[in-house]
Design an enzyme around this catalytic site. Structure first.
Site, PDB file in Angstrom:
ATOM      1  N   PRO A 164       0.835  -1.214   0.000  1.00 22.34           N
ATOM      2  CA  PRO A 164       0.000   0.000   0.000  1.00 22.34           C
ATOM      3  C   PRO A 164       0.862   1.253   0.000  1.00 22.34           C
ATOM      4  O   PRO A 164       1.141   1.832   1.045  1.00 22.34           O
ATOM      5  CB  PRO A 164      -0.784  -0.127   1.304  1.00 22.34           C
ATOM      6  CG  PRO A 164       0.167  -0.859   2.224  1.00 22.34           C
ATOM      7  CD  PRO A 164       0.956  -1.796   1.348  1.00 22.34           C
ATOM      8  N   GLU A 189       1.393   4.858  -0.163  1.00 22.92           N
ATOM      9  CA  GLU A 189       0.609   6.076   0.002  1.00 22.92           C
ATOM     10  C   GLU A 189       0.965   7.101  -1.076  1.00 22.92           C
ATOM     11  O   GLU A 189       2.135   7.395  -1.329  1.00 22.92           O
ATOM     12  CB  GLU A 189       0.862   6.682   1.389  1.00 22.92           C
ATOM     13  CG  GLU A 189       0.221   8.024   1.644  1.00 22.92           C
ATOM     14  CD  GLU A 189      -1.296   7.945   1.669  1.00 22.92           C
ATOM     15  OE1 GLU A 189      -1.932   9.011   1.562  1.00 22.92           O
ATOM     16  OE2 GLU A 189      -1.849   6.833   1.796  1.00 22.92           O
ATOM     17  N   CYS A 217       4.030   3.536   8.380  1.00 22.15           N
ATOM     18  CA  CYS A 217       4.218   4.772   7.621  1.00 22.15           C
ATOM     19  C   CYS A 217       5.273   5.667   8.281  1.00 22.15           C
ATOM     20  O   CYS A 217       5.146   6.008   9.466  1.00 22.15           O
ATOM     21  CB  CYS A 217       2.901   5.535   7.491  1.00 22.15           C
ATOM     22  SG  CYS A 217       3.068   7.078   6.549  1.00 22.15           S
ATOM     23  N   LYS A 260       0.870  -4.045   9.494  1.00 20.27           N
ATOM     24  CA  LYS A 260       2.136  -3.782   8.797  1.00 20.27           C
ATOM     25  C   LYS A 260       2.972  -2.859   9.667  1.00 20.27           C
ATOM     26  O   LYS A 260       2.478  -1.834  10.142  1.00 20.27           O
ATOM     27  CB  LYS A 260       1.893  -3.149   7.429  1.00 20.27           C
ATOM     28  CG  LYS A 260       3.165  -2.998   6.584  1.00 20.27           C
ATOM     29  CD  LYS A 260       2.831  -2.516   5.178  1.00 20.27           C
ATOM     30  CE  LYS A 260       4.068  -2.622   4.263  1.00 20.27           C
ATOM     31  NZ  LYS A 260       5.096  -1.623   4.588  1.00 20.27           N
ATOM     32  N   HIS A 307       8.340  -4.334   7.175  1.00 22.86           N
ATOM     33  CA  HIS A 307       9.282  -3.647   6.288  1.00 22.86           C
ATOM     34  C   HIS A 307      10.629  -3.665   6.999  1.00 22.86           C
ATOM     35  O   HIS A 307      10.741  -3.202   8.137  1.00 22.86           O
ATOM     36  CB  HIS A 307       8.839  -2.214   6.011  1.00 22.86           C
ATOM     37  CG  HIS A 307       9.742  -1.486   5.065  1.00 22.86           C
ATOM     38  ND1 HIS A 307       9.416  -1.283   3.745  1.00 22.86           N
ATOM     39  CD2 HIS A 307      10.972  -0.948   5.230  1.00 22.86           C
ATOM     40  CE1 HIS A 307      10.413  -0.641   3.144  1.00 22.86           C
ATOM     41  NE2 HIS A 307      11.365  -0.432   4.036  1.00 22.86           N
ATOM     42  N   GLY A 320      10.495  -5.111   1.580  1.00 25.52           N
ATOM     43  CA  GLY A 320      11.607  -4.182   1.485  1.00 25.52           C
ATOM     44  C   GLY A 320      12.681  -4.606   0.501  1.00 25.52           C
ATOM     45  O   GLY A 320      13.243  -5.698   0.611  1.00 25.52           O
ATOM     46  N   ASP A 321      12.946  -3.755  -0.505  1.00 27.12           N
ATOM     47  CA  ASP A 321      14.045  -3.926  -1.467  1.00 27.12           C
ATOM     48  C   ASP A 321      13.974  -5.195  -2.304  1.00 27.12           C
ATOM     49  O   ASP A 321      15.003  -5.799  -2.604  1.00 27.12           O
ATOM     50  CB  ASP A 321      15.392  -3.855  -0.744  1.00 27.12           C
ATOM     51  CG  ASP A 321      15.945  -2.436  -0.713  1.00 27.12           C
ATOM     52  OD1 ASP A 321      15.177  -1.496  -0.987  1.00 27.12           O
ATOM     53  OD2 ASP A 321      17.136  -2.264  -0.415  1.00 27.12           O
ATOM     54  N   GLY A 366       6.436  -3.322  -3.181  1.00 25.79           N
ATOM     55  CA  GLY A 366       5.857  -2.044  -3.563  1.00 25.79           C
ATOM     56  C   GLY A 366       6.579  -1.444  -4.749  1.00 25.79           C
ATOM     57  O   GLY A 366       6.182  -1.607  -5.901  1.00 25.79           O
ATOM     58  N   ARG A 367       7.688  -0.759  -4.489  1.00 28.65           N
ATOM     59  CA  ARG A 367       8.405  -0.046  -5.544  1.00 28.65           C
ATOM     60  C   ARG A 367       8.874  -0.982  -6.657  1.00 28.65           C
ATOM     61  O   ARG A 367       8.880  -0.590  -7.834  1.00 28.65           O
ATOM     62  CB  ARG A 367       9.593   0.702  -4.930  1.00 28.65           C
ATOM     63  CG  ARG A 367       9.198   1.829  -3.993  1.00 28.65           C
ATOM     64  CD  ARG A 367      10.405   2.458  -3.311  1.00 28.65           C
ATOM     65  NE  ARG A 367      11.124   1.486  -2.490  1.00 28.65           N
ATOM     66  CZ  ARG A 367      12.375   1.646  -2.062  1.00 28.65           C
ATOM     67  NH1 ARG A 367      13.049   2.728  -2.403  1.00 28.65           N
ATOM     68  NH2 ARG A 367      12.945   0.727  -1.312  1.00 28.65           N
TER      69      ARG A 367
END
Length: 325
Positions: free
Chosen positions: A7, A9, A98, A139, A168, A200-201, A223-224
């Site tokens: 998610p 943001e 976050c 999370k 994360h 993460g990564d 995510g990314r």
């Protein structure tokens, strides 16, 4: 061995969820957080963040979508968890990860990792409020000031009844700077029986397998990496099954980007639509040389039609890109 779309943001909205889950390989996604304060939010807020509630809380591809809440008032979080379920949520997730300063300043997100007791109270309140068959998940990061709170916070969430915990592999202070400390996730797994999801990564298939080996987690959240490489989940699934699969070509990425841009144009002012498409395009520069070529032109325009023209020209040849503008 699930792959969950993170998610993110301000980036991974319902439209990107729709496009990325359509590419394939994603088993679940999570909404951007819904901020819970002191008043009861109207239903339209839930539908704004999760229009999938109109579709059994799934994307068109059939991928389940969890509703994520963020707040620090246990009573209000319980009420909003129940309301989400009444509107059709099949899973309620709670944000303790976050790192945004504004969010943390107002006692939301990762700053709550300084108070494991409050994390426990928040999850316990939501768990008590929603039907037993609805998973309540969380999370978090490894800590706020440093990476020392992972175990304590994981134990608090487990005791509160969390069904799963996504971690994360950084602290708030670490931000998003590499590396991700997957080995610290393994430390939490040694102390907590609740299923853990590593995050993460993870930018490549190779990263996925290394993360699983180091963290010991079967499930991962990306995510990314998925924004930069929309077919990453499909590539990982193919590697799990030992079968070859062709990479998504730049033309396929452009199709997604243009589709997203055209959708945004229907309800956003041009400069805001181009801002969102630039954000996604910027991530693809990591994986696609063509994106780097486009970026030099796209970053200077606030016209969504011009952006789409540049993207579509990049599929044809390099020269038309350089000739435009």
């Amino acid at each position: 061995m699930r792959i969950i779309l993170a998610p993110m943001e301000g980036l991974v909205d319902s439209y990107i969820r729709e496009l990325l889950t359509g590419v394939g390989g994603i088993d679940r996604s999570v909404t951007e957080f819904i901020r819970v304060t002191h008043g009861m939010l109207p239903s339209r807020v839930f539908y704004k963040y999760a229009p999938e509630l109109h579709n059994g809380c799934s994307t068109a591809a059939g991928t389940p979508v969890a509703i994520q809440l963020l707040g620090s008032d246990p009573h209000m979080m319980g009420l909003h968890g129940l309301r989400a379920v009444e509107l059709g949520a099949q899973q309620v997730d709670i944000n303790f990860g976050c790192p945004a300063k504004t969010v943390n300043k107002h006692k939301g997100g990762c700053v709550l990792m300084r108070e494991p007791e409050l994390m426990h109270a928040l999850v316990a309140a939501v768990r008590a409020a929603v039907p037993v068959e609805i998973p309540v998940t969380a999370k978090m990061r490894l800590g706020y000031d440093d990476r020392s709170m992972g175990v304590a916070c994981g134990e608090a969430l487990e005791a509160a009844g969390a069904s799963e915990i996504c971690i994360h592999a950084r602290s708030k202070v670490d931000g998003y700077r590499p590396p991700a400390y997957w080995e610290e996730i393994a430390r939490v797994r040694e102390r907590v029986a609740t299923p853990i999801i590593a995050n993460g990564d993870i930018w490549s298939v190779e990263d996925y397998w290394r993360c699983r080996e180091v963290s010991g987690c079967d499930d991962v959240m990306i995510g990314r990496g998925l924004v930069a490489r929309p077919d990453l989940a499909a590539q990982i699934k193919a590697s799990q099954e030992g079968r070859p699969v062709a990479d998504l070509p730049w033309s396929g990425v452009v199709e997604l980007l243009v589709d997203y841009c055209r959708t945004l144009q229907t309800f956003l002012e041009p400069r805001y639509a181009t801002g969102r498409i630039k954000q996604w395009l910027n991530y693809t520069r990591r994986e696609y040389q063509e994106a780097e070529i486009c970026w030099g032109k796209v970053k200077r325009t606030n016209d969504p039609d011009a952006v789409c023209a540049l993207l579509e020209a990049s599929v044809e040849a390099l020269d038309p890109i350089l000739a435009i503008g």
